[in-house]
Write an enzyme that holds these catalytic residues in place. Structure first.
Site, PDB file in Angstrom:
ATOM      1  N   GLY A  30       0.928  -0.974  -0.108  1.00  0.00           N
ATOM      2  CA  GLY A  30       0.143  -0.059   0.114  1.00  0.00           C
ATOM      3  C   GLY A  30       0.913   1.222   0.163  1.00  0.00           C
ATOM      4  O   GLY A  30       2.183   1.067  -0.136  1.00  0.00           O
ATOM      5  N   THR A  53       2.852  -2.599  -6.820  1.00  0.00           N
ATOM      6  CA  THR A  53       2.013  -1.557  -5.915  1.00  0.00           C
ATOM      7  C   THR A  53       0.543  -1.750  -6.427  1.00  0.00           C
ATOM      8  O   THR A  53       0.499  -2.390  -7.466  1.00  0.00           O
ATOM      9  CB  THR A  53       2.615   0.113  -6.348  1.00  0.00           C
ATOM     10  OG1 THR A  53       2.017   0.283  -7.804  1.00  0.00           O
ATOM     11  CG2 THR A  53       3.984   0.323  -6.135  1.00  0.00           C
ATOM     12  N   GLU A  54      -0.316  -1.280  -5.583  1.00  0.00           N
ATOM     13  CA  GLU A  54      -1.775  -1.290  -5.977  1.00  0.00           C
ATOM     14  C   GLU A  54      -2.075  -0.780  -7.045  1.00  0.00           C
ATOM     15  O   GLU A  54      -2.978  -1.360  -8.087  1.00  0.00           O
ATOM     16  CB  GLU A  54      -2.460  -0.500  -4.830  1.00  0.00           C
ATOM     17  CG  GLU A  54      -2.311  -0.906  -3.389  1.00  0.00           C
ATOM     18  CD  GLU A  54      -3.179  -0.160  -2.626  1.00  0.00           C
ATOM     19  OE1 GLU A  54      -3.748   0.781  -2.793  1.00  0.00           O
ATOM     20  OE2 GLU A  54      -3.018  -0.307  -1.180  1.00  0.00           O
ATOM     21  N   GLY A  55      -1.232   0.339  -7.592  1.00  0.00           N
ATOM     22  CA  GLY A  55      -1.427   0.909  -9.169  1.00  0.00           C
ATOM     23  C   GLY A  55      -1.108  -0.045 -10.211  1.00  0.00           C
ATOM     24  O   GLY A  55      -1.286   0.291 -11.533  1.00  0.00           O
ATOM     25  N   GLY A  56      -0.143  -0.958  -9.842  1.00  0.00           N
ATOM     26  CA  GLY A  56       0.294  -1.976 -11.024  1.00  0.00           C
ATOM     27  C   GLY A  56       1.599  -1.630 -11.496  1.00  0.00           C
ATOM     28  O   GLY A  56       1.919  -2.095 -12.609  1.00  0.00           O
TER      29      GLY A  56
END
Length: 266
Positions: A30, A53-56
């Site tokens: 996160g 990461t959460e965003g790829g």
């Protein structure tokens, strides 16, 4: 703390969290402290960890300090590949392929359920908590996906009485729900939280009840201080021990990631 080493409680928490990661892990982080702990592990003892990461953003290492977000240029400038949150959370994590995830918490309870939605004091319903909380929090972001799907989850949280509740006001990201085999009943593919790492010590779930108990404390904390700041009758493992303080090498690795020194200001 050691007379020869100067470090903050936040730095101890980040290092203790990073020690939970293994060199062959596929890990998802996160924002904020969870990134710092993860990238510290990569810089210190787990160079082959595969990071997402959460965003790829996949396969990156921070450049120029701790990233401010999941797609900050500090991690995207040298990434191996880019995808998106649907791929990272909806496919990678939800399919059970992710070994470990690190998430934060505004409030956590004895079964490792995390609240980042809202705090409501009084005898109200869940709807009251969601619509009219006393305090509105930031929301779950990708933490709910990580909590449901990662093979194991590490929760990082500042250890204060207001954050450690017998029962959270609202479950934003599930731990072991009401304990026991509750996760299996709901069909979660992930294994649940393996540790709650705080600024005072480390808690781990009882193998049967899944209630979190004290596993370790830091050289500068104590069992009494931890229990006084925990909102349930915290049990202590018979094998509870003092966590080794950071080595000079660990602190150096951590501070290479945290170039701006944010943790040393706390």
């Amino acid at each position: 703390m050691s007379a020869s080493l100067d470090y903050t409680r936040q730095e101890m928490m980040a290092i203790a969290t990073g020690r939970e990661l293994r060199d062959d892990d596929l890990a998802i982080f996160g924002v904020g402290l969870s990134m710092l702990a993860g990238y510290f592990a990569q810089a210190c003892h787990a160079p082959n960890i595969r990071t997402m990461t959460e965003g790829g953003v996949y396969g990156a290492t921070p450049v120029g300090g701790l990233p401010w977000g999941i797609e900050c240029n500090r991690i995207s400038s040298n990434a191996t590949s880019f995808t998106n949150a649907i791929d990272a959370l909806g496919f990678l994590v939800a399919s059970g392929r992710c070994d470990v995830g690190i998430i934060g918490a505004a409030q956590v309870d004895k079964f490792g359920n995390v609240n980042t939605t809202g705090i409501w004091d009084g005898d109200g319903t869940i709807g009251d908590t969601y619509r009219l909380p006393k305090t509105r929090l930031t929301g779950a972001g990708g933490a709910n996906d990580i909590a449901c799907g990662a093979g194991r989850v590490i929760i990082m949280v500042t250890h204060e009485a207001k954050r450690f509740a017998d029962k959270v006001s609202y479950i934003s990201s599930p731990g072991y729900l009401d304990g026991g085999n509750a996760r299996e009943r709901y069909g979660f593919v992930g294994g649940g939280p393996s540790a709650i790492v705080t600024t005072l010590g480390i808690m781990r779930p009882d193998p049967q009840t899944k209630e979190f108990i004290l596993d370790a404390w830091y050289p500068f904390s104590s069992i009494e201080e931890i229990r006084a700041n925990t909102g349930w009758d915290l049990k202590v493992s018979p094998n509870a021990h003092v966590v080794p303080e950071p080595t000079a090498e660990e602190l150096a690795a951590l501070r290479r990631v945290d170039e701006t020194g944010m943790l040393r200001k706390k």
